[in-house]
Design a protein around this motif. Structure first.
Motif, PDB file in Angstrom:
ATOM      1  N   MET A   1      17.535  43.920 -83.122  1.00  0.00           N
ATOM      2  CA  MET A   1      18.772  43.785 -82.361  1.00  0.00           C
ATOM      3  C   MET A   1      19.901  43.373 -83.301  1.00  0.00           C
ATOM      4  N   THR A   2      21.001  44.090 -83.222  1.00  0.00           N
ATOM      5  CA  THR A   2      22.134  43.745 -84.082  1.00  0.00           C
ATOM      6  C   THR A   2      22.893  42.564 -83.494  1.00  0.00           C
ATOM      7  N   LYS A   3      23.545  41.865 -84.391  1.00  0.00           N
ATOM      8  CA  LYS A   3      24.270  40.669 -83.970  1.00  0.00           C
ATOM      9  C   LYS A   3      25.726  40.749 -84.386  1.00  0.00           C
ATOM     10  N   LYS A   4      26.568  40.242 -83.513  1.00  0.00           N
ATOM     11  CA  LYS A   4      27.987  40.085 -83.811  1.00  0.00           C
ATOM     12  C   LYS A   4      28.293  38.595 -83.781  1.00  0.00           C
ATOM     13  N   VAL A   5      29.211  38.188 -84.649  1.00  0.00           N
ATOM     14  CA  VAL A   5      29.605  36.786 -84.717  1.00  0.00           C
ATOM     15  C   VAL A   5      31.118  36.690 -84.573  1.00  0.00           C
ATOM     16  N   LEU A   6      31.536  35.711 -83.781  1.00  0.00           N
ATOM     17  CA  LEU A   6      32.942  35.336 -83.689  1.00  0.00           C
ATOM     18  C   LEU A   6      33.075  33.975 -84.369  1.00  0.00           C
ATOM     19  N   ALA A   7      33.877  33.906 -85.409  1.00  0.00           N
ATOM     20  CA  ALA A   7      34.115  32.646 -86.117  1.00  0.00           C
ATOM     21  C   ALA A   7      35.480  32.110 -85.709  1.00  0.00           C
ATOM     22  N   VAL A   8      35.452  30.959 -85.058  1.00  0.00           N
ATOM     23  CA  VAL A   8      36.676  30.300 -84.585  1.00  0.00           C
ATOM     24  C   VAL A   8      37.070  29.301 -85.674  1.00  0.00           C
ATOM     25  N   ILE A   9      38.153  29.605 -86.361  1.00  0.00           N
ATOM     26  CA  ILE A   9      38.544  28.849 -87.549  1.00  0.00           C
ATOM     27  C   ILE A   9      39.547  27.751 -87.199  1.00  0.00           C
ATOM     28  N   ASP A  10      39.143  26.511 -87.393  1.00  0.00           N
ATOM     29  CA  ASP A  10      40.027  25.335 -87.407  1.00  0.00           C
ATOM     30  C   ASP A  10      40.980  25.208 -86.210  1.00  0.00           C
ATOM     31  N   MET A  11      40.456  25.469 -85.016  1.00  0.00           N
ATOM     32  CA  MET A  11      41.290  25.304 -83.818  1.00  0.00           C
ATOM     33  C   MET A  11      41.284  23.824 -83.409  1.00  0.00           C
ATOM     34  N   GLN A  12      41.863  23.015 -84.278  1.00  0.00           N
ATOM     35  CA  GLN A  12      41.851  21.563 -84.141  1.00  0.00           C
ATOM     36  C   GLN A  12      43.214  21.049 -83.706  1.00  0.00           C
ATOM     37  N   ASN A  13      43.173  19.895 -83.056  1.00  0.00           N
ATOM     38  CA  ASN A  13      44.407  19.312 -82.510  1.00  0.00           C
ATOM     39  C   ASN A  13      45.512  19.161 -83.549  1.00  0.00           C
ATOM     40  N   VAL A 118      39.071  34.386 -85.705  1.00  0.00           N
ATOM     41  CA  VAL A 118      40.251  33.988 -84.943  1.00  0.00           C
ATOM     42  C   VAL A 118      40.588  32.566 -85.391  1.00  0.00           C
ATOM     43  N   GLY A 119      41.826  32.131 -85.198  1.00  0.00           N
ATOM     44  CA  GLY A 119      42.130  30.731 -85.446  1.00  0.00           C
ATOM     45  C   GLY A 119      43.296  30.466 -86.359  1.00  0.00           C
ATOM     46  N   LEU A 120      43.215  29.316 -87.021  1.00  0.00           N
ATOM     47  CA  LEU A 120      44.327  28.755 -87.791  1.00  0.00           C
ATOM     48  C   LEU A 120      43.879  28.371 -89.198  1.00  0.00           C
ATOM     49  N   CYS A 121      44.748  28.395 -90.061  1.00  0.00           N
ATOM     50  CA  CYS A 121      46.002  29.120 -90.135  1.00  0.00           C
ATOM     51  C   CYS A 121      45.716  30.452 -90.826  1.00  0.00           C
ATOM     52  N   THR A 122      46.317  31.513 -90.318  1.00  0.00           N
ATOM     53  CA  THR A 122      46.065  32.857 -90.833  1.00  0.00           C
ATOM     54  C   THR A 122      46.180  32.898 -92.350  1.00  0.00           C
ATOM     55  N   ASP A 123      47.226  32.249 -92.858  1.00  0.00           N
ATOM     56  CA  ASP A 123      47.596  32.336 -94.262  1.00  0.00           C
ATOM     57  C   ASP A 123      46.887  31.331 -95.169  1.00  0.00           C
ATOM     58  N   GLY A 151      49.933  31.630 -88.344  1.00  0.00           N
ATOM     59  CA  GLY A 151      50.108  31.097 -89.687  1.00  0.00           C
ATOM     60  C   GLY A 151      51.024  29.894 -89.698  1.00  0.00           C
ATOM     61  N   VAL A 152      51.231  29.369 -90.882  1.00  0.00           N
ATOM     62  CA  VAL A 152      52.155  28.254 -91.049  1.00  0.00           C
ATOM     63  C   VAL A 152      53.547  28.674 -90.590  1.00  0.00           C
ATOM     64  N   THR A 153      53.913  29.930 -90.911  1.00  0.00           N
ATOM     65  CA  THR A 153      55.157  30.527 -90.421  1.00  0.00           C
ATOM     66  C   THR A 153      54.818  31.940 -89.941  1.00  0.00           C
ATOM     67  N   PRO A 154      55.657  32.534 -89.097  1.00  0.00           N
ATOM     68  CA  PRO A 154      55.409  33.920 -88.696  1.00  0.00           C
ATOM     69  C   PRO A 154      55.353  34.874 -89.898  1.00  0.00           C
ATOM     70  N   GLN A 155      56.197  34.654 -90.890  1.00  0.00           N
ATOM     71  CA  GLN A 155      56.204  35.513 -92.078  1.00  0.00           C
ATOM     72  C   GLN A 155      54.907  35.375 -92.880  1.00  0.00           C
ATOM     73  N   SER A 156      54.434  34.140 -93.065  1.00  0.00           N
ATOM     74  CA  SER A 156      53.197  33.959 -93.832  1.00  0.00           C
ATOM     75  C   SER A 156      51.995  34.501 -93.062  1.00  0.00           C
ATOM     76  N   HIS A 157      52.048  34.471 -91.738  1.00  0.00           N
ATOM     77  CA  HIS A 157      51.010  35.087 -90.899  1.00  0.00           C
ATOM     78  C   HIS A 157      50.947  36.589 -91.188  1.00  0.00           C
ATOM     79  N   THR A 158      52.100  37.250 -91.153  1.00  0.00           N
ATOM     80  CA  THR A 158      52.180  38.689 -91.417  1.00  0.00           C
ATOM     81  C   THR A 158      51.721  39.017 -92.835  1.00  0.00           C
ATOM     82  N   ASN A 159      52.166  38.222 -93.818  1.00  0.00           N
ATOM     83  CA  ASN A 159      51.759  38.444 -95.200  1.00  0.00           C
ATOM     84  C   ASN A 159      50.238  38.350 -95.354  1.00  0.00           C
ATOM     85  N   ALA A 160      49.622  37.354 -94.695  1.00  0.00           N
ATOM     86  CA  ALA A 160      48.175  37.175 -94.790  1.00  0.00           C
ATOM     87  C   ALA A 160      47.437  38.346 -94.160  1.00  0.00           C
TER      88      ALA A 160
END
Length: 172
Positions: A1-13, A118-123, A151-160
């Motif tokens: 059976m194949t597996k898929k993983v979702l990694a939720v990165i640093d969704m911290q307060n 998925v998650g923070l920060c993209t960049d 991302g930290v900024t919308p521009q750095s999100h796009t760049n990443a």
């Protein structure tokens, strides 16, 4: 059976509405929750983890804002996503931007079909984890959900996102 993983990165307060929070980070919480609820596979989390001596570390000297200090409210996964965790949920505490422990865990999985981030920060941490995973598992497709990252900024999100595309990480 194949597996898929979702990694939720640093969704911290601290990264959402805390000392390093942004309106863009707040805006993706519901999207990330929906992605988790609708994901057909294993959901893993990373948690940026620092100690009281953070300001004396290399990162602390470059980003002199105490954040994600282990055991604090800011270090915890936000309540909306914490409510979706189960007793079996794996959380990888990481002292750096990318988690080698997460990549090692993924490498032990038989029939790993794909990894979606998925998650923070993209960049910073999302791109770092995507690159660590891609380096460890070059033949496993890696995806990043654009509307579930900020991302930290919308521009750095796009760049990443553009940088990840160049490294064969698919932005969806």
């Amino acid at each position: 059976m194949t597996k898929k993983v979702l990694a939720v990165i640093d969704m911290q307060n601290d990264f959402i509405d805390g000392v390093l929070g942004t309106k863009e980070a707040v805006a993706i919480v519901d999207n990330v929750a929906d992605a988790i609820k609708n994901f057909d596979g294993e959901v893993l989390y990373t948690r940026d983890t620092h100690s009281e001596n953070y300001l004396s570390t290399q990162e602390g000297k470059n980003l002199p804002v105490e954040h994600c200090i282990k055991g604090t409210h800011g270090w915890e996964i936000c309540d909306t996503l914490k409510a979706l965790q189960t007793a079996q949920t794996r959380i990888f505490d990481k002292p750096a931007f990318g988690s080698t422990e997460l990549a090692e865990y993924l490498a032990t999985m038989e029939d790993l079909e794909s990894v979606t981030l998925v998650g923070l920060c993209t960049d910073i941490c999302v791109i770092s984890n995507a690159m660590v995973i891609k380096a460890k598992l070059p033949e496993v497709p890696v995806y990043v959900m654009e509307n579930c990252c900020a991302g930290v900024t919308p521009q750095s999100h796009t760049n990443a996102l553009e940088a990840m595309k160049m490294c064969q990480v698919a932005v969806i």
